[in-house]
Design an enzyme around this catalytic site. Sequence first.
Site, PDB file in Angstrom:
ATOM      1  N   SER A  64       0.845  -1.125  -0.050  1.00 59.46           N
ATOM      2  CA  SER A  64      -0.090   0.105  -0.013  1.00 59.46           C
ATOM      3  C   SER A  64       0.840   1.287  -0.122  1.00 59.46           C
ATOM      4  O   SER A  64       0.468   2.310  -0.132  1.00 59.46           O
ATOM      5  CB  SER A  64      -1.072   0.075   1.272  1.00 59.46           C
ATOM      6  OG  SER A  64      -2.003  -0.707   1.194  1.00 59.46           O
ATOM      7  N   LYS A  67       0.524   3.555  -3.046  1.00 55.12           N
ATOM      8  CA  LYS A  67      -0.725   4.318  -3.194  1.00 55.12           C
ATOM      9  C   LYS A  67      -0.342   5.809  -3.085  1.00 55.12           C
ATOM     10  O   LYS A  67      -1.241   6.646  -3.397  1.00 55.12           O
ATOM     11  CB  LYS A  67      -1.833   3.766  -2.009  1.00 55.12           C
ATOM     12  CG  LYS A  67      -2.501   2.467  -2.259  1.00 55.12           C
ATOM     13  CD  LYS A  67      -3.275   1.976  -1.034  1.00 55.12           C
ATOM     14  CE  LYS A  67      -3.720   0.653  -1.531  1.00 55.12           C
ATOM     15  NZ  LYS A  67      -4.502   0.255  -0.181  1.00 55.12           N
ATOM     16  N   TYR A 191      -3.548  -2.513 -10.121  1.00 53.66           N
ATOM     17  CA  TYR A 191      -3.606  -2.488  -8.974  1.00 53.66           C
ATOM     18  C   TYR A 191      -2.617  -3.308  -8.273  1.00 53.66           C
ATOM     19  O   TYR A 191      -1.844  -3.047  -7.525  1.00 53.66           O
ATOM     20  CB  TYR A 191      -5.054  -2.193  -8.182  1.00 53.66           C
ATOM     21  CG  TYR A 191      -5.012  -2.175  -6.705  1.00 53.66           C
ATOM     22  CD1 TYR A 191      -5.034  -1.090  -5.933  1.00 53.66           C
ATOM     23  CD2 TYR A 191      -5.190  -3.489  -6.028  1.00 53.66           C
ATOM     24  CE1 TYR A 191      -5.043  -1.157  -4.550  1.00 53.66           C
ATOM     25  CE2 TYR A 191      -5.239  -3.363  -4.774  1.00 53.66           C
ATOM     26  CZ  TYR A 191      -4.943  -2.495  -4.065  1.00 53.66           C
ATOM     27  OH  TYR A 191      -5.048  -2.439  -2.482  1.00 53.66           O
ATOM     28  N   TYR A 243      -4.719   3.834   8.099  1.00 53.62           N
ATOM     29  CA  TYR A 243      -5.981   3.115   8.302  1.00 53.62           C
ATOM     30  C   TYR A 243      -6.701   3.531   9.666  1.00 53.62           C
ATOM     31  O   TYR A 243      -6.471   4.482  10.015  1.00 53.62           O
ATOM     32  CB  TYR A 243      -5.966   1.765   7.910  1.00 53.62           C
ATOM     33  CG  TYR A 243      -5.225   1.420   6.656  1.00 53.62           C
ATOM     34  CD1 TYR A 243      -5.866   1.785   5.312  1.00 53.62           C
ATOM     35  CD2 TYR A 243      -4.071   0.832   6.584  1.00 53.62           C
ATOM     36  CE1 TYR A 243      -5.177   1.717   4.035  1.00 53.62           C
ATOM     37  CE2 TYR A 243      -3.244   0.639   5.407  1.00 53.62           C
ATOM     38  CZ  TYR A 243      -3.998   1.159   4.342  1.00 53.62           C
ATOM     39  OH  TYR A 243      -3.357   0.720   3.087  1.00 53.62           O
ATOM     40  N   VAL A 261       1.333  -3.600   4.010  1.00 54.80           N
ATOM     41  CA  VAL A 261       1.212  -4.968   4.319  1.00 54.80           C
ATOM     42  C   VAL A 261       2.483  -5.965   4.218  1.00 54.80           C
ATOM     43  O   VAL A 261       2.576  -6.841   4.902  1.00 54.80           O
ATOM     44  CB  VAL A 261       0.033  -5.827   4.010  1.00 54.80           C
ATOM     45  CG1 VAL A 261      -1.469  -5.439   4.800  1.00 54.80           C
ATOM     46  CG2 VAL A 261      -0.308  -6.209   2.730  1.00 54.80           C
TER      47      VAL A 261
HETATM   48  O1  DON Z   1      -5.036  -4.626  -1.782  1.00 55.78           O
HETATM   49  C1  DON Z   1      -4.300  -5.432  -0.754  1.00 55.78           C
HETATM   50  O2  DON Z   1      -4.831  -5.866   0.082  1.00 55.78           O
HETATM   51  C2  DON Z   1      -2.785  -5.040  -0.885  1.00 55.78           C
HETATM   52  N1  DON Z   1      -2.336  -5.176  -2.360  1.00 55.78           N
HETATM   53  C3  DON Z   1      -2.096  -3.897  -0.259  1.00 55.78           C
HETATM   54  C4  DON Z   1      -2.997  -3.859   1.273  1.00 55.78           C
HETATM   55  C5  DON Z   1      -2.031  -3.072   2.320  1.00 55.78           C
HETATM   56  O3  DON Z   1      -0.739  -2.798   1.878  1.00 55.78           O
HETATM   57  C6  DON Z   1      -2.596  -2.507   3.192  1.00 55.78           C
HETATM   58  N2  DON Z   1      -1.579  -1.632   4.068  1.00 55.78           N
HETATM   59  N3  DON Z   1      -1.359  -1.895   5.163  1.00 55.78           N
END
Ligand code: DON
Length: 309
Positions: A64, A67, A191, A243, A261
């Site tokens: 993420s 983003k 994405y 978040y 993540v």
């Molecule tokens: O879409 C997802 O679930 C992952 N590609 C990214 C989620 C993420 O990194 C949330 N951050 N902490």
Amino acid sequence: MAELEEVLPALAEEMAARTDRGEVADYIPQLRKIDPGRFGIAVALNDGRVITAGDADEAFSIQSISKMFTLTLALGKVGDALWRRVGREPSGNPFNSIVQLEHELGIPRNPFINAGAIVVTDVLLAGHQPREALGEILRFIQFLADDDGIAIDREVAASERATGYRNFALANYMRAFGNLQHEPQLALGVYFHHCAIAMSCRQLALSAQFLAHEGRNPATGHSVVSAERARRILALMLTCGHYDGSGDFAFRVGIPGKSGVGGGIIGIVPGVASIAVWSPGLNENGNSRLGSIALEKLTKAMNWSVFAP
Ligand code: DON
């Protein structure tokens, strides 16, 4: 004030010895394989110094954190029109939550929760084939870090695509509300791949340095965004970058940040430095557990905060 050259190695040593490392993300099968014992940190100072400790040159999945780059690109492309399709408020919900979307008619709360980032990716797809849009994102990050070696980990992208049912649900739901202009599988293809970009702490700290320097990369001199836009991106990072853990991160660390993540976090001390930290184990909000703790200790030791002059 403490010297970074002393603080960072001591911090890396302290973190390496800790056993309370959190849990590695397991909902993306490929991320399950990462050694939770890793810890790296890199600080890119506006004066040109880059100081690192631990596994700072090992590439990890930025997830993420990407983003932050896609938001920057989308704002460059459509400017404030973006805010007709995505909000700017903290969600107070997990990053992959679907509940708010129904009440808010398919308009995600902010560009950092998954739904918001999928809309941002949809904006970047306009007028392009998915491969071109992805190439634009990757080249932008390479340009920011001044490093052509940054690449996408295709296995991580494939692994997420194979199991990304929640993201498909979010994308389909937004498409039903008319807030996705491309077919869900196209927007999600881009994405998943931008989330699967792999970078080291050193590369990440350098790539985000424009945010610490009023929109201009101090190393290359390249202007990336206006000073005003850099401030606004930082405001979103502070309020939404972690978040439903964003308030706690602001309280404890005191600077804008964006997590992923994969266990990475980028933190910005405006006017001073960009900091990238990586420890794969996550806390209950899906943010790096030791990464957050290390940033808290670092900002305290250096007296860095956006809440003090
Ligand atoms: O879409 C997802 O679930 C992952 N590609 C990214 C989620 C993420 O990194 C949330 N951050 N902490």
